[in-house]
Design a protein around this motif. Structure first.
Motif, short mmCIF file in Angstrom:
data_model
loop_
_atom_site.label_atom_id
_atom_site.label_comp_id
_atom_site.label_asym_id
_atom_site.label_seq_id
_atom_site.Cartn_x
_atom_site.Cartn_y
_atom_site.Cartn_z
N GLY A 133 0.79 -1.22 0.00
CA GLY A 133 0.00 0.00 0.00
C GLY A 133 0.82 1.26 0.00
O GLY A 133 0.27 2.37 -0.12
N THR A 168 -2.07 3.45 1.33
CA THR A 168 -3.46 3.15 1.06
C THR A 168 -3.77 1.74 1.54
O THR A 168 -3.05 0.79 1.23
N TYR A 169 -4.86 1.64 2.30
CA TYR A 169 -5.35 0.33 2.75
C TYR A 169 -6.70 0.10 2.09
O TYR A 169 -7.61 0.93 2.20
N ALA A 170 -6.85 -1.01 1.38
CA ALA A 170 -8.07 -1.26 0.62
C ALA A 170 -8.61 -2.66 0.90
O ALA A 170 -7.85 -3.63 1.01
N THR A 171 -9.93 -2.73 1.03
CA THR A 171 -10.65 -4.00 1.07
C THR A 171 -11.63 -4.00 -0.10
O THR A 171 -11.60 -3.11 -0.94
N ASP A 172 -12.51 -5.00 -0.13
CA ASP A 172 -13.46 -5.05 -1.24
C ASP A 172 -14.41 -3.87 -1.22
O ASP A 172 -14.84 -3.39 -2.28
N THR A 175 -11.82 1.83 1.27
CA THR A 175 -10.46 2.26 0.98
C THR A 175 -10.14 3.44 1.87
O THR A 175 -10.93 4.39 1.97
N GLY A 177 -6.80 6.13 2.90
CA GLY A 177 -5.46 6.54 2.51
C GLY A 177 -5.02 7.81 3.20
O GLY A 177 -5.84 8.65 3.58
N SER A 198 -13.20 6.04 1.24
CA SER A 198 -14.25 5.76 0.26
C SER A 198 -14.88 4.41 0.57
O SER A 198 -14.24 3.53 1.15
N THR A 205 -20.96 4.59 -4.86
CA THR A 205 -19.66 4.78 -4.23
C THR A 205 -19.60 6.18 -3.65
O THR A 205 -19.94 7.16 -4.32
#
Length: 331
Positions: A133, A168-172, A175, A177, A198, A205
């Protein structure tokens, strides 16, 4: 000379000749083993292994040819052509700390690339390294996401490209950052900080963005929303800025939206409108509306046209028409 002596002499002569020919014989060298370019499908289509390494490389880019025009009530009609070329390189490899990626993009334009000269000039558009990330280099920030489809979002944000570092950390569905930007020549001493959150909620979204410019001691927040509605996508954004900084678009408030209508599989028509309140230093309000259409001529080839009108309550501003016709070949 008897028959026996003649046969022995002939055999000896043949042996000498054969030995001489054997000494002069040319032996063909073994061919060097060839290393063919291998397709790398670990990171998607278009990647191939750099020979002799385990690094996967992808080369892409585009050529854009545009005829643009503008016309205001107090000026003559003006138009001109401009050609822009972009080329980018992505290099990815697996490692013990995850995927290590680097990205480089160069850009050149044929007309007035630095505002006052005529002729091509090549610039470094982006160059960064990412590991998991983490990302660092020269590239756009989270704040660059503020905006919507079409062309009617020209004053929602200011400079969005810096030397920076972000995570940035994102899952399904979510998100998050945070990033730090070098917004001045003094390095990170007068840095800018930015953050974003987000969420994807089914067909919709939502994104919340915030920035702060320590050099100017001003900040801004923005909300971005998009959703699939009917045969298209509806997107909207609103931005508030406390004062003039490197991030804002010049106004205290900016609000607008657009609807990307999928007329056919190849044709998308996007009307959009924006309104801006209290320009810093003048308190002028302004608005703009655009109608943008894009047609997929073939794979990697698109044609588009845009017509835009803008006006403000500034003294002497009687409105301004502008637009363009574009052809883009991407690969």
């Amino acid at each position: 000379m008897n028959i026996k002596s003649l046969l022995l002499g002939s055999a000896a002569a043949l042996a000498v000749v054969s030995g001489a020919q054997a000494a002069d014989a040319i032996v063909a060298a073994e061919p060097e083993p060839m290393e063919y370019v291998r397709v790398c499908d670990a990171f998607g289509t278009g990647f191939f292994y750099i020979p002799g390494t385990e690094t996967c490389l992808k080369i892409g880019g585009e050529v854009r040819v545009e005829w643009g025009w503008n016309k205001s009530d107090d000026a003559d009609f003006a138009s001109g052509f401009e050609t822009r070329a972009r080329v980018n390189f992505t290099a990815n490899s697996d490692s013990e700390v995850g995927v290590v990626s680097s990205y480089i993009q160069f850009e050149a334009e044929s007309d007035e690339v630095n505002g006052d000269s005529f002729g091509p000039e090549t610039v470094l558009e982006k160059a960064y390294i990412s590991v998991g990330g983490f990302k660092t280099g020269y590239t756009t920030t989270f704040w660059d996401d503020i905006g919507f489809a079409g062309e009617a979002d020209g004053s929602f944000s200011g400079a969005t490209k810096f030397d920076m570092v972000s995570y940035t950390y994102a899952t399904d569905a979510f998100t998050v950052g945070i990033g730090f930007d070098e917004v001045s020549e003094t390095g990170f001493e007068d840095a800018g900080v930015e953050g974003m959150v987000s969420a994807s909620l089914g067909a919709a979204t939502l994104g919340l963005y915030g920035v702060y410019d320590f050099a100017n001691e001003e900040g801004a927040v923005g909300l971005l929303a998009s959703a699939d509605v009917g045969p298209g996508s509806l997107s909207a954004a609103v931005v508030y800025a406390s004062g003039d900084s490197v991030y804002d678009g010049g106004y205290e408030w900016a609000i607008g939206g657009a609807y990307a209508f999928k007329a056919t599989d190849k044709l998308t028509i996007t009307p959009g409108v924006s309104y801006y309140v209290d320009e810093f230093g003048t308190d002028v309000d302004a608005w703009e509306a655009s109608l943008y259409a894009e047609y997929a001529v073939a794979s990697g080839l698109t044609a588009s046209i845009n017509v835009e009108y803008g006006d403000s309550n500034a003294a002497g501003d009687d409105g301004d028409w502008n637009g363009f016709v574009r052809l883009i070949r991407s690969f």
